[in-house]
Design a protein around this motif. Structure first.
Motif, PDB file in Angstrom:
ATOM      1  N   TRP A  30       6.101  -8.420  -4.388  1.00 44.34           N
ATOM      2  CA  TRP A  30       6.027  -6.988  -4.609  1.00 44.34           C
ATOM      3  C   TRP A  30       6.060  -6.713  -6.105  1.00 44.34           C
ATOM      4  O   TRP A  30       6.854  -7.318  -6.825  1.00 44.34           O
ATOM      5  N   GLU A  31       5.202  -5.818  -6.577  1.00 43.17           N
ATOM      6  CA  GLU A  31       5.149  -5.481  -7.997  1.00 43.17           C
ATOM      7  C   GLU A  31       5.274  -3.981  -8.178  1.00 43.17           C
ATOM      8  O   GLU A  31       4.679  -3.203  -7.429  1.00 43.17           O
ATOM      9  N   ASP A  32       6.040  -3.582  -9.195  1.00 39.46           N
ATOM     10  CA  ASP A  32       6.178  -2.178  -9.545  1.00 39.46           C
ATOM     11  C   ASP A  32       6.529  -2.097 -11.026  1.00 39.46           C
ATOM     12  O   ASP A  32       7.574  -2.573 -11.445  1.00 39.46           O
ATOM     13  N   TYR A  33       5.630  -1.506 -11.795  1.00 36.59           N
ATOM     14  CA  TYR A  33       5.864  -1.343 -13.231  1.00 36.59           C
ATOM     15  C   TYR A  33       5.994   0.132 -13.589  1.00 36.59           C
ATOM     16  O   TYR A  33       5.687   0.541 -14.700  1.00 36.59           O
ATOM     17  N   SER A  34       6.490   0.914 -12.636  1.00 37.63           N
ATOM     18  CA  SER A  34       6.680   2.345 -12.861  1.00 37.63           C
ATOM     19  C   SER A  34       7.943   2.580 -13.698  1.00 37.63           C
ATOM     20  O   SER A  34       8.646   1.646 -14.069  1.00 37.63           O
ATOM     21  N   GLU A  35       8.226   3.840 -13.933  1.00 40.70           N
ATOM     22  CA  GLU A  35       9.396   4.221 -14.724  1.00 40.70           C
ATOM     23  C   GLU A  35      10.639   4.434 -13.855  1.00 40.70           C
ATOM     24  O   GLU A  35      11.663   4.907 -14.361  1.00 40.70           O
ATOM     25  N   GLU A  36      10.565   4.093 -12.587  1.00 34.81           N
ATOM     26  CA  GLU A  36      11.718   4.237 -11.691  1.00 34.81           C
ATOM     27  C   GLU A  36      12.865   3.346 -12.155  1.00 34.81           C
ATOM     28  O   GLU A  36      12.660   2.377 -12.886  1.00 34.81           O
ATOM     29  N   THR A  37      14.060   3.639 -11.676  1.00 31.72           N
ATOM     30  CA  THR A  37      15.215   2.813 -12.022  1.00 31.72           C
ATOM     31  C   THR A  37      15.118   1.462 -11.307  1.00 31.72           C
ATOM     32  O   THR A  37      14.395   1.320 -10.303  1.00 31.72           O
ATOM     33  N   ARG A  38      15.847   0.500 -11.800  1.00 30.04           N
ATOM     34  CA  ARG A  38      15.861  -0.839 -11.203  1.00 30.04           C
ATOM     35  C   ARG A  38      16.289  -0.771  -9.736  1.00 30.04           C
ATOM     36  O   ARG A  38      15.685  -1.402  -8.872  1.00 30.04           O
ATOM     37  N   THR A  39      17.323   0.002  -9.460  1.00 22.27           N
ATOM     38  CA  THR A  39      17.837   0.127  -8.096  1.00 22.27           C
ATOM     39  C   THR A  39      16.787   0.726  -7.166  1.00 22.27           C
ATOM     40  O   THR A  39      16.583   0.213  -6.058  1.00 22.27           O
ATOM     41  N   HIS A  40      16.111   1.786  -7.600  1.00 26.09           N
ATOM     42  CA  HIS A  40      15.069   2.385  -6.767  1.00 26.09           C
ATOM     43  C   HIS A  40      13.941   1.394  -6.497  1.00 26.09           C
ATOM     44  O   HIS A  40      13.400   1.339  -5.387  1.00 26.09           O
ATOM     45  N   LYS A  41      13.586   0.625  -7.509  1.00 25.82           N
ATOM     46  CA  LYS A  41      12.521  -0.367  -7.331  1.00 25.82           C
ATOM     47  C   LYS A  41      12.926  -1.424  -6.307  1.00 25.82           C
ATOM     48  O   LYS A  41      12.126  -1.819  -5.451  1.00 25.82           O
ATOM     49  N   ILE A  42      14.160  -1.883  -6.382  1.00 25.15           N
ATOM     50  CA  ILE A  42      14.631  -2.927  -5.461  1.00 25.15           C
ATOM     51  C   ILE A  42      14.662  -2.405  -4.029  1.00 25.15           C
ATOM     52  O   ILE A  42      14.195  -3.073  -3.104  1.00 25.15           O
ATOM     53  N   PHE A  43      15.183  -1.201  -3.836  1.00 25.78           N
ATOM     54  CA  PHE A  43      15.222  -0.633  -2.482  1.00 25.78           C
ATOM     55  C   PHE A  43      13.815  -0.398  -1.937  1.00 25.78           C
ATOM     56  O   PHE A  43      13.553  -0.647  -0.756  1.00 25.78           O
ATOM     57  N   ALA A  44      12.903   0.057  -2.781  1.00 23.52           N
ATOM     58  CA  ALA A  44      11.511   0.241  -2.346  1.00 23.52           C
ATOM     59  C   ALA A  44      10.890  -1.097  -1.978  1.00 23.52           C
ATOM     60  O   ALA A  44      10.146  -1.200  -0.992  1.00 23.52           O
ATOM     61  N   ALA A  45      11.191  -2.117  -2.742  1.00 25.68           N
ATOM     62  CA  ALA A  45      10.655  -3.453  -2.461  1.00 25.68           C
ATOM     63  C   ALA A  45      11.174  -3.990  -1.133  1.00 25.68           C
ATOM     64  O   ALA A  45      10.417  -4.568  -0.344  1.00 25.68           O
ATOM     65  N   VAL A  46      12.461  -3.804  -0.863  1.00 23.25           N
ATOM     66  CA  VAL A  46      13.037  -4.264   0.410  1.00 23.25           C
ATOM     67  C   VAL A  46      12.406  -3.505   1.577  1.00 23.25           C
ATOM     68  O   VAL A  46      12.090  -4.109   2.609  1.00 23.25           O
ATOM     69  N   ASP A  47      12.185  -2.202   1.415  1.00 24.03           N
ATOM     70  CA  ASP A  47      11.520  -1.415   2.460  1.00 24.03           C
ATOM     71  C   ASP A  47      10.122  -1.965   2.744  1.00 24.03           C
ATOM     72  O   ASP A  47       9.736  -2.140   3.901  1.00 24.03           O
ATOM     73  N   LYS A  48       9.359  -2.228   1.685  1.00 23.05           N
ATOM     74  CA  LYS A  48       7.992  -2.735   1.839  1.00 23.05           C
ATOM     75  C   LYS A  48       7.986  -4.134   2.449  1.00 23.05           C
ATOM     76  O   LYS A  48       7.168  -4.430   3.333  1.00 23.05           O
ATOM     77  N   ALA A  49       8.885  -4.993   2.010  1.00 19.55           N
ATOM     78  CA  ALA A  49       8.955  -6.349   2.567  1.00 19.55           C
ATOM     79  C   ALA A  49       9.337  -6.308   4.048  1.00 19.55           C
ATOM     80  O   ALA A  49       8.803  -7.086   4.850  1.00 19.55           O
ATOM     81  N   SER A  50      10.234  -5.423   4.408  1.00 22.11           N
ATOM     82  CA  SER A  50      10.611  -5.283   5.818  1.00 22.11           C
ATOM     83  C   SER A  50       9.406  -4.901   6.654  1.00 22.11           C
ATOM     84  O   SER A  50       9.208  -5.411   7.759  1.00 22.11           O
ATOM     85  N   TYR A  51       8.582  -4.018   6.116  1.00 21.51           N
ATOM     86  CA  TYR A  51       7.353  -3.627   6.807  1.00 21.51           C
ATOM     87  C   TYR A  51       6.395  -4.822   6.905  1.00 21.51           C
ATOM     88  O   TYR A  51       5.835  -5.083   7.976  1.00 21.51           O
ATOM     89  N   GLU A  52       6.217  -5.551   5.809  1.00 21.07           N
ATOM     90  CA  GLU A  52       5.305  -6.703   5.791  1.00 21.07           C
ATOM     91  C   GLU A  52       5.750  -7.799   6.762  1.00 21.07           C
ATOM     92  O   GLU A  52       4.924  -8.461   7.382  1.00 21.07           O
ATOM     93  N   PHE A  53       7.061  -8.004   6.877  1.00 16.58           N
ATOM     94  CA  PHE A  53       7.593  -9.043   7.763  1.00 16.58           C
ATOM     95  C   PHE A  53       7.843  -8.518   9.172  1.00 16.58           C
ATOM     96  O   PHE A  53       8.314  -9.254  10.034  1.00 16.58           O
ATOM     97  N   ASP A  54       7.554  -7.226   9.404  1.00 18.80           N
ATOM     98  CA  ASP A  54       7.719  -6.584  10.709  1.00 18.80           C
ATOM     99  C   ASP A  54       9.133  -6.776  11.255  1.00 18.80           C
ATOM    100  O   ASP A  54       9.341  -7.237  12.376  1.00 18.80           O
ATOM    101  N   THR A  55      10.101  -6.420  10.427  1.00 25.47           N
ATOM    102  CA  THR A  55      11.498  -6.535  10.828  1.00 25.47           C
ATOM    103  C   THR A  55      12.254  -5.296  10.353  1.00 25.47           C
ATOM    104  O   THR A  55      11.741  -4.512   9.560  1.00 25.47           O
TER     105      THR A  55
END
Length: 87
Positions: free
Chosen positions: A19-44
């Protein structure tokens, strides 16, 4: 920021996702967004951040979500999250 997710079963990697994100969001927001996306990708379901998981992630930039981190059954032994690089 780039984060690598890997699902493991019996010491074999089943699936991975970067997962890649080079936006201006905070580190925490990026990590939570990444976990959400990975959960979707892994269907869990989304994992729960236990205190031990948070400590491990803060200390090493990587962590494992085991069965204890999920409400539902998971088709793997654990999901590993690893920060590859940060902004």
């Amino acid at each position: 920021m780039r984060i690598w997710f890997k699902s493991w079963k019996d010491n074999h990697m089943l699936q991975d996702y970067v997962w890649e994100d080079y936006s201006e969001e905070t580190r925490t927001h990026k990590i939570f967004a990444a976990v959400d996306k990975a959960s979707y990708e892994f269907d869990t379901s989304k994992p729960v951040w236990l205190d031990s998981t948070i400590r491990e992630f803060k200390r090493h930039g990587k962590a494992r979500f085991t069965r204890d981190n999920f409400v539902d059954e998971i088709p793997f032994d654990y999901l590993e999250i690893h920060i590859l690089d940060e902004d």
